[in-house]
Design an enzyme around this catalytic site. Structure first.
Site, PDB file in Angstrom:
ATOM      1  N   CYS A 155       0.859  -1.199   0.000  1.00 17.96           N
ATOM      2  CA  CYS A 155       0.000   0.000   0.000  1.00 17.96           C
ATOM      3  C   CYS A 155       0.895   1.250   0.000  1.00 17.96           C
ATOM      4  CB  CYS A 155      -0.899  -0.008   1.230  1.00 17.96           C
ATOM      5  SG  CYS A 155      -1.777   1.531   1.487  1.00 17.96           S
ATOM      6  N   HIS A 198      -6.358   3.081   0.587  1.00 19.19           N
ATOM      7  CA  HIS A 198      -6.114   3.348   2.007  1.00 19.19           C
ATOM      8  C   HIS A 198      -6.926   4.602   2.296  1.00 19.19           C
ATOM      9  CE1 HIS A 198      -3.116   3.433   5.578  1.00 19.19           C
ATOM     10  NE2 HIS A 198      -3.982   4.437   5.780  1.00 19.19           N
ATOM     11  N   CYS A 255       0.634   3.308   3.203  1.00 16.61           N
ATOM     12  CA  CYS A 255       1.341   2.653   4.315  1.00 16.61           C
ATOM     13  C   CYS A 255       2.842   2.899   4.192  1.00 16.61           C
ATOM     14  CB  CYS A 255       1.022   1.164   4.356  1.00 16.61           C
ATOM     15  SG  CYS A 255      -0.578   0.792   5.124  1.00 16.61           S
ATOM     16  N   HIS A 286      -8.569   7.899   2.853  1.00 15.80           N
ATOM     17  CA  HIS A 286      -7.964   9.231   2.927  1.00 15.80           C
ATOM     18  C   HIS A 286      -9.008  10.313   2.737  1.00 15.80           C
ATOM     19  CE1 HIS A 286      -7.587   7.648  -1.172  1.00 15.80           C
ATOM     20  NE2 HIS A 286      -7.763   8.873  -1.616  1.00 15.80           N
TER      21      HIS A 286
HETATM   22  P1  5GP Z   1      -8.251   9.039  -4.656  1.00 20.29           P
HETATM   23  O1  5GP Z   1      -8.502   9.208  -6.123  1.00 20.29           O
HETATM   24  O2  5GP Z   1      -7.848   7.623  -4.303  1.00 20.29           O
HETATM   25  O3  5GP Z   1      -9.370   9.566  -3.801  1.00 20.29           O
HETATM   26  O4  5GP Z   1      -7.050   9.986  -4.321  1.00 20.29           O
HETATM   27  C1  5GP Z   1      -5.720   9.590  -4.339  1.00 20.29           C
HETATM   28  C2  5GP Z   1      -4.872  10.828  -4.242  1.00 20.29           C
HETATM   29  O5  5GP Z   1      -3.570  10.441  -3.921  1.00 20.29           O
HETATM   30  C3  5GP Z   1      -4.817  11.621  -5.555  1.00 20.29           C
HETATM   31  O6  5GP Z   1      -5.265  12.948  -5.332  1.00 20.29           O
HETATM   32  C4  5GP Z   1      -3.334  11.552  -5.931  1.00 20.29           C
HETATM   33  O7  5GP Z   1      -2.864  12.748  -6.513  1.00 20.29           O
HETATM   34  C5  5GP Z   1      -2.667  11.257  -4.606  1.00 20.29           C
HETATM   35  N1  5GP Z   1      -1.427  10.503  -4.715  1.00 20.29           N
HETATM   36  C6  5GP Z   1      -1.208   9.404  -5.487  1.00 20.29           C
HETATM   37  N2  5GP Z   1       0.048   8.953  -5.317  1.00 20.29           N
HETATM   38  C7  5GP Z   1       0.638   9.792  -4.419  1.00 20.29           C
HETATM   39  C8  5GP Z   1       1.949   9.842  -3.833  1.00 20.29           C
HETATM   40  O8  5GP Z   1       2.832   9.036  -4.102  1.00 20.29           O
HETATM   41  N3  5GP Z   1       2.192  10.853  -2.957  1.00 20.29           N
HETATM   42  C9  5GP Z   1       1.242  11.778  -2.641  1.00 20.29           C
HETATM   43  N4  5GP Z   1       1.595  12.731  -1.768  1.00 20.29           N
HETATM   44  N5  5GP Z   1      -0.002  11.754  -3.157  1.00 20.29           N
HETATM   45  C10 5GP Z   1      -0.302  10.778  -4.036  1.00 20.29           C
HETATM   46 ZN    ZN Z   2      -2.318   1.291   3.689  1.00 22.35          ZN
END
Ligand code: 5GP
Ligand code: ZN
Length: 115
Positions: free
Chosen positions: A4, A98, A7, A100
């Site tokens: 993950c 995970h 994680c 968020h």
């Molecule tokens: P989701 O689409 O799952 O709600 O949001 C995932 C978020 O994680 C996205 O806004 C994306 O830009 C962010 N994200 C993806 N990979 C990384 C990473 O390696 N580091 C950081 N800081 N953010 C990430």
């Molecule tokens: Zn996780």
């Protein structure tokens, strides 16, 4: 769980720009910000998504909101307002599995909450 991404950020195996951390929660800047301020606030416990939150997680999920308020104050968006978004599952557009909370602000956000 071991592969993950978030994680790995928690374990500092992956670099991130951390803005808040305690024993249960960590918050860091989104790598691809959708607003001038875009911070991800997450429980350190690996909970995959909203539908995996159970009664033992109620305290940490509640605490995330007080942490969001603290970060919003530090980032100067507490008074003007901000948006908190959680994507859940495939139709919700969740990419990282995970739990968020997206904290978005720093400009007047558009009226759309879905795309
Ligand atoms: P989701 O689409 O799952 O709600 O949001 C995932 C978020 O994680 C996205 O806004 C994306 O830009 C962010 N994200 C993806 N990979 C990384 C990473 O390696 N580091 C950081 N800081 N953010 C990430
Ligand atoms: Zn996780």
């Amino acid at each position: 769980m071991n592969d993950c991404l978030f994680c790995k950020i928690i374990k500092k195996e992956m670099p991130s720009n951390i803005v808040y951390e305690d024993e249960e929660i960590i918050a860091f800047k989104d790598i691809n910000p959708a607003a001038p301020i875009h911070i991800l606030v997450i429980p350190k416990k690996h909970i995959e998504k909203v539908t995996d939150i159970n009664t033992e997680d109620e305290a940490v999920v509640g605490k995330i909101y007080t942490v969001i308020n603290k970060i919003a104050k530090e980032q100067g968006i507490y008074e003007k307002g901000f948006r908190v978004i959680i994507n859940c599952g495939e139709d919700g557009g969740q990419q990282v599995k995970h739990l968020h909370f997206h904290l978005l602000g720093g400009k007047k956000l558009g009226p759309k909450i879905v795309g």
